[in-house]
Write a protein that holds these residues in place. Sequence first.
Motif, PDB file in Angstrom:
ATOM      1  N   GLU A  26       5.794  -1.135 -17.553  1.00  0.00           N
ATOM      2  CA  GLU A  26       5.503  -2.112 -16.512  1.00  0.00           C
ATOM      3  C   GLU A  26       5.314  -1.349 -15.208  1.00  0.00           C
ATOM      4  O   GLU A  26       6.182  -0.559 -14.810  1.00  0.00           O
ATOM      5  CB  GLU A  26       6.671  -3.094 -16.393  1.00  0.00           C
ATOM      6  CG  GLU A  26       6.402  -4.258 -15.468  1.00  0.00           C
ATOM      7  CD  GLU A  26       7.524  -5.269 -15.476  1.00  0.00           C
ATOM      8  OE1 GLU A  26       7.895  -5.756 -14.391  1.00  0.00           O
ATOM      9  OE2 GLU A  26       8.044  -5.559 -16.577  1.00  0.00           O
ATOM     10  N   ILE A  28       4.815  -0.574 -11.195  1.00  0.00           N
ATOM     11  CA  ILE A  28       5.128  -0.975  -9.826  1.00  0.00           C
ATOM     12  C   ILE A  28       4.277  -0.050  -8.962  1.00  0.00           C
ATOM     13  O   ILE A  28       4.527   1.157  -8.898  1.00  0.00           O
ATOM     14  CB  ILE A  28       6.627  -0.796  -9.518  1.00  0.00           C
ATOM     15  CG1 ILE A  28       7.462  -1.549 -10.553  1.00  0.00           C
ATOM     16  CG2 ILE A  28       6.961  -1.292  -8.117  1.00  0.00           C
ATOM     17  CD1 ILE A  28       8.861  -1.039 -10.696  1.00  0.00           C
ATOM     18  N   LYS A  36      11.061  -0.926  -4.193  1.00  0.00           N
ATOM     19  CA  LYS A  36      11.315  -2.060  -5.087  1.00  0.00           C
ATOM     20  C   LYS A  36      12.178  -1.681  -6.294  1.00  0.00           C
ATOM     21  O   LYS A  36      12.696  -2.567  -6.992  1.00  0.00           O
ATOM     22  CB  LYS A  36       9.986  -2.636  -5.589  1.00  0.00           C
ATOM     23  CG  LYS A  36       9.071  -3.145  -4.476  1.00  0.00           C
ATOM     24  CD  LYS A  36       7.717  -3.581  -5.049  1.00  0.00           C
ATOM     25  CE  LYS A  36       6.762  -4.000  -3.937  1.00  0.00           C
ATOM     26  NZ  LYS A  36       5.417  -4.340  -4.468  1.00  0.00           N
ATOM     27  N   LEU A  40      14.836  -3.924  -8.723  1.00  0.00           N
ATOM     28  CA  LEU A  40      14.515  -4.110 -10.130  1.00  0.00           C
ATOM     29  C   LEU A  40      15.706  -3.733 -11.012  1.00  0.00           C
ATOM     30  O   LEU A  40      16.063  -4.459 -11.945  1.00  0.00           O
ATOM     31  CB  LEU A  40      13.291  -3.271 -10.501  1.00  0.00           C
ATOM     32  CG  LEU A  40      12.918  -3.216 -11.978  1.00  0.00           C
ATOM     33  CD1 LEU A  40      12.515  -4.593 -12.499  1.00  0.00           C
ATOM     34  CD2 LEU A  40      11.773  -2.222 -12.206  1.00  0.00           C
ATOM     35  N   ASN A  43      18.368  -6.298 -10.801  1.00  0.00           N
ATOM     36  CA  ASN A  43      17.994  -7.507 -11.549  1.00  0.00           C
ATOM     37  C   ASN A  43      18.135  -7.323 -13.052  1.00  0.00           C
ATOM     38  O   ASN A  43      18.238  -8.309 -13.794  1.00  0.00           O
ATOM     39  CB  ASN A  43      16.554  -7.918 -11.208  1.00  0.00           C
ATOM     40  CG  ASN A  43      16.438  -8.468  -9.790  1.00  0.00           C
ATOM     41  OD1 ASN A  43      17.434  -8.879  -9.186  1.00  0.00           O
ATOM     42  ND2 ASN A  43      15.225  -8.463  -9.249  1.00  0.00           N
ATOM     43  N   LYS A  44      18.112  -6.065 -13.503  1.00  0.00           N
ATOM     44  CA  LYS A  44      18.302  -5.777 -14.935  1.00  0.00           C
ATOM     45  C   LYS A  44      19.784  -5.686 -15.293  1.00  0.00           C
ATOM     46  O   LYS A  44      20.130  -5.365 -16.430  1.00  0.00           O
ATOM     47  CB  LYS A  44      17.596  -4.464 -15.309  1.00  0.00           C
ATOM     48  CG  LYS A  44      16.076  -4.511 -15.189  1.00  0.00           C
ATOM     49  CD  LYS A  44      15.483  -5.396 -16.255  1.00  0.00           C
ATOM     50  CE  LYS A  44      13.988  -5.546 -16.083  1.00  0.00           C
ATOM     51  NZ  LYS A  44      13.414  -6.501 -17.054  1.00  0.00           N
ATOM     52  N   PHE A 188       9.405   1.379 -17.375  1.00  0.00           N
ATOM     53  CA  PHE A 188       8.848   1.054 -16.057  1.00  0.00           C
ATOM     54  C   PHE A 188       8.316   2.340 -15.424  1.00  0.00           C
ATOM     55  O   PHE A 188       8.863   3.418 -15.647  1.00  0.00           O
ATOM     56  CB  PHE A 188       9.913   0.446 -15.138  1.00  0.00           C
ATOM     57  CG  PHE A 188      10.481  -0.854 -15.634  1.00  0.00           C
ATOM     58  CD1 PHE A 188       9.910  -2.067 -15.259  1.00  0.00           C
ATOM     59  CD2 PHE A 188      11.579  -0.866 -16.482  1.00  0.00           C
ATOM     60  CE1 PHE A 188      10.428  -3.263 -15.727  1.00  0.00           C
ATOM     61  CE2 PHE A 188      12.109  -2.053 -16.952  1.00  0.00           C
ATOM     62  CZ  PHE A 188      11.526  -3.261 -16.573  1.00  0.00           C
TER      63      PHE A 188
END
Length: 399
Positions: A26, A28, A36, A40, A43-44, A188
């Motif tokens: 993913e 960014i 960011k 991230l 949030n994980k 990511f």
Amino acid sequence: MYKLYCRMYQRSLKFAMNFLAWRKPELIEGENSLSKLPILIKNKNIKNVLIVTDKGITKLGLMDEMLKGLNTMGINYVVYDDTVPNPTIDNIEEALSLYRENGCESLIAFGGGSPMDCAKGVGVRLARPEKSISQMKGQLKVRKKTPTLFAVPTTSGTGSEATLAAVISNSKTHEKYAVNDTVLIPHFAVLDPLLTIKLPPHITSTTGMDALTHAVEAYIGKSNTEETKNCAREAVSLIFENLYEAYSNGSNIAARRNMQKASYLAGVSFTRAFVGYVHAIAHTLGGFYNVPHGLANAIILPHVLEYYGSSAHKPLAELADLIGVSKESDSLEVKARKFINAIRQLNQAMDIPIKVSGIEEKDMPIMIERALKEANPLYPVPRILNKDDLFKLYQLIKE
């Protein structure tokens, strides 16, 4: 018979790869996108991370803002920054110890291809603790879930943020080899062009030529999909349009951003379509003499493309048309030569030498053996080469 065996192996592997669990990281992207990453990770629900990098990155302070962000988010981290160029098994084991001692849950690979390979190696050992790295070399031997890997490239060349490969060196045997498995593709990837602004010109040039080598070797091989061909073509275009500008005017954000994209696309391309003899030879030079991988690729690439002869004329002619160095009336051979000359001219413009210094005759038999073992039967090259061919190529590149 041997060539037939190689081709049958490659066709079987290409078919089997349709059934693998491929993923893409993913992305960014964009200026300041690194900011960011801590959000991230938070949030994980990840609370402890190991950051794998090198001393150069630490000294430049490229991670400072990210580390502040991690602190703000309440995320614990430990930094391993002893990764060396052509990362070693010792690097991986040291980083692995830090990961375990600090109760880490995921990995951030921050830097060029070496920290990324080292971080992937840690992931291999965590997934397969009963196996050594050397037992994992080759194809699809991991096959177990690895920790979440966040890749933050600071060079535009290796494409490691998109690939299934971890390239490792054994400092005792001078062997350099790859561990390849789809579980090693980062989850990511942060493509922040500001991280590449401080790259010295010679690093910009050689890492950029590494990306070009990935794209070209993937494109001329026989295991392409439509996606890998399209990615390789876009990468080649971006590199010829932006590499010299990034080299000569390092603060050009647009050129830096385009080179990051090219590196990523080339990574997507070769992780599925493979590379060829340029990489096989380059890995031996890295293993024996610590020749930087991108520099080795840049020097070797035109020699190998020329040596392939008519077997590579058609795809090279297509690339010549793509970058606008050919005429419609040119034959395939003439177009192919023009593309190879364009590579040589780009090397020359960026002061990349035409030969590799320091190659010793006594090392060549082992290097030839290892290069052939890496390339055959795995790499779906335009033309299968043998020991005599490899000997001639080493003679062409040695100073």
